[in-house]
Design a protein around this motif. Structure first.
Motif, PDB file in Angstrom:
ATOM      1  N   VAL A  18      12.901  13.615  68.321  1.00  0.00           N
ATOM      2  CA  VAL A  18      13.167  13.363  69.735  1.00  0.00           C
ATOM      3  C   VAL A  18      11.996  13.896  70.562  1.00  0.00           C
ATOM      4  O   VAL A  18      11.488  14.975  70.306  1.00  0.00           O
ATOM      5  CB  VAL A  18      14.483  14.041  70.171  1.00  0.00           C
ATOM      6  N   ALA A  67      16.652  11.617  75.567  1.00  0.00           N
ATOM      7  CA  ALA A  67      17.296  12.536  74.642  1.00  0.00           C
ATOM      8  C   ALA A  67      18.798  12.593  74.849  1.00  0.00           C
ATOM      9  O   ALA A  67      19.560  12.764  73.895  1.00  0.00           O
ATOM     10  CB  ALA A  67      16.702  13.941  74.798  1.00  0.00           C
ATOM     11  N   LEU A  78      17.240  16.268  62.628  1.00  0.00           N
ATOM     12  CA  LEU A  78      16.737  15.960  63.963  1.00  0.00           C
ATOM     13  C   LEU A  78      15.793  17.056  64.413  1.00  0.00           C
ATOM     14  O   LEU A  78      16.112  18.243  64.293  1.00  0.00           O
ATOM     15  CB  LEU A  78      17.890  15.812  64.949  1.00  0.00           C
ATOM     16  N   TYR A 108      22.714  14.914  70.032  1.00  0.00           N
ATOM     17  CA  TYR A 108      22.090  15.299  68.768  1.00  0.00           C
ATOM     18  C   TYR A 108      23.149  15.426  67.673  1.00  0.00           C
ATOM     19  O   TYR A 108      22.962  14.962  66.547  1.00  0.00           O
ATOM     20  CB  TYR A 108      21.341  16.624  68.923  1.00  0.00           C
ATOM     21  N   LEU A 154      19.308  20.526  62.500  1.00  0.00           N
ATOM     22  CA  LEU A 154      18.550  20.341  63.732  1.00  0.00           C
ATOM     23  C   LEU A 154      17.516  21.449  63.859  1.00  0.00           C
ATOM     24  O   LEU A 154      17.780  22.608  63.521  1.00  0.00           O
ATOM     25  CB  LEU A 154      19.529  20.364  64.905  1.00  0.00           C
TER      26      LEU A 154
END
Length: 253
Positions: A76, A123, A136, A155, A165
């Motif tokens: 992202v 985002a 991510l 997310y 993440l």
């Protein structure tokens, strides 16, 4: 430095910076235009701005956060692709990494060195199916989202159960001496170098804005709580040299 007043219940990365834009609604347009116009010089000034946190740091952070061959990764705010390139090195397949960015200029720069799926988008409104990715990442762009929890909920949504993440950030140092050193280097030297290395006034403004968002950013505890509020588990922050922060979390299995 900052002005305006934000709703205290709304977890924004930093208050409205009225010397750059008048209110929170104008932030997106300012940031998008700033990065569009300075995208061509970003890689040239990144070495000075990153203080040595180059490819090796990004690759190590991705590995430590759980990125492994065979997974699918979403980057992202891909920018020029600095984090995505290290993801490709770990995964071994460019098609295993997808990048998204709000700035068309940044996406154009990313296409110069990366052959992978690139999407223009926000985002907090990711145009991907639920559970589409194993991992991510977001590199040094968390300060530019308008709402932390809204972004983190997205997310969580696009991660598969058990997906992980990683958010890389530069944070305001806590000690007074370290803070003064960072303010001088990142707030004065780097913007000046950005102008002198061919980026011009827009690049200098971009890096000055970078420092001001770092200086005004909420503390790690606020970001960690926003991750938990969004339904992500095992939220933690690893800090290196008092400046470089790696936020990690995972979607519950």
């Amino acid at each position: 430095m900052s002005g305006g007043r934000e709703d205290e219940a709304r977890p924004v990365p930093h208050p409205t910076l009225t010397e750059y834009y008048q209110n929170a609604d104008a932030r997106d347009g300012f940031v998008r235009q700033l990065f569009d116009q300075a995208a061509g010089s970003y890689d040239r000034i990144n070495t000075a701005f990153s203080l040595g946190s180059g490819a090796w740091y990004r690759r190590r952070a991705l590995w430590q956060a759980g990125l492994r061959p065979g997974q699918r990764m979403l980057d992202v705010a891909i920018g020029t692709g600095l984090v995505a390139r290290e993801g490709v090195r770990i995964l071994g397949r460019p098609e295993a990494v997808t990048g998204i960015d709000l700035s068309a200029g940044m996406l154009a720069e990313a296409r110069r060195s990366l052959v992978l799926p690139l999407v223009r988008g926000r985002a907090e409104a990711l145009p991907f199916a639920d559970g589409n990715f194993d991992f991510l990442s977001m590199g040094y762009a968390l300060r530019h989202v308008p709402d932390l929890v809204t972004a983190f909920v997205e997310y969580r949504r696009v991660l598969r159960p058990g997906g992980r993440l990683l958010l890389l950030e530069i944070g305001r140092p806590e000690g007074p001496l370290a803070y003064r050193a960072a303010r001088f280097y990142l707030g004065r030297v780097v913007p000046a170098l950005s102008r002198l290395t061919g980026g011009g006034a827009r690049a200098g403004l971009m890096m000055q804005y970078y420092w001001d968002t770092i200086d005004a950013c909420v503390p790690p505890a606020t970001i960690l709580q926003a991750l938990r509020t969004a339904g992500l588990d095992e939220a933690r922050c690893d800090t290196q040299l008092g400046l470089f922060r790696a936020y990690m979390a995972e979607r519950p299995a």
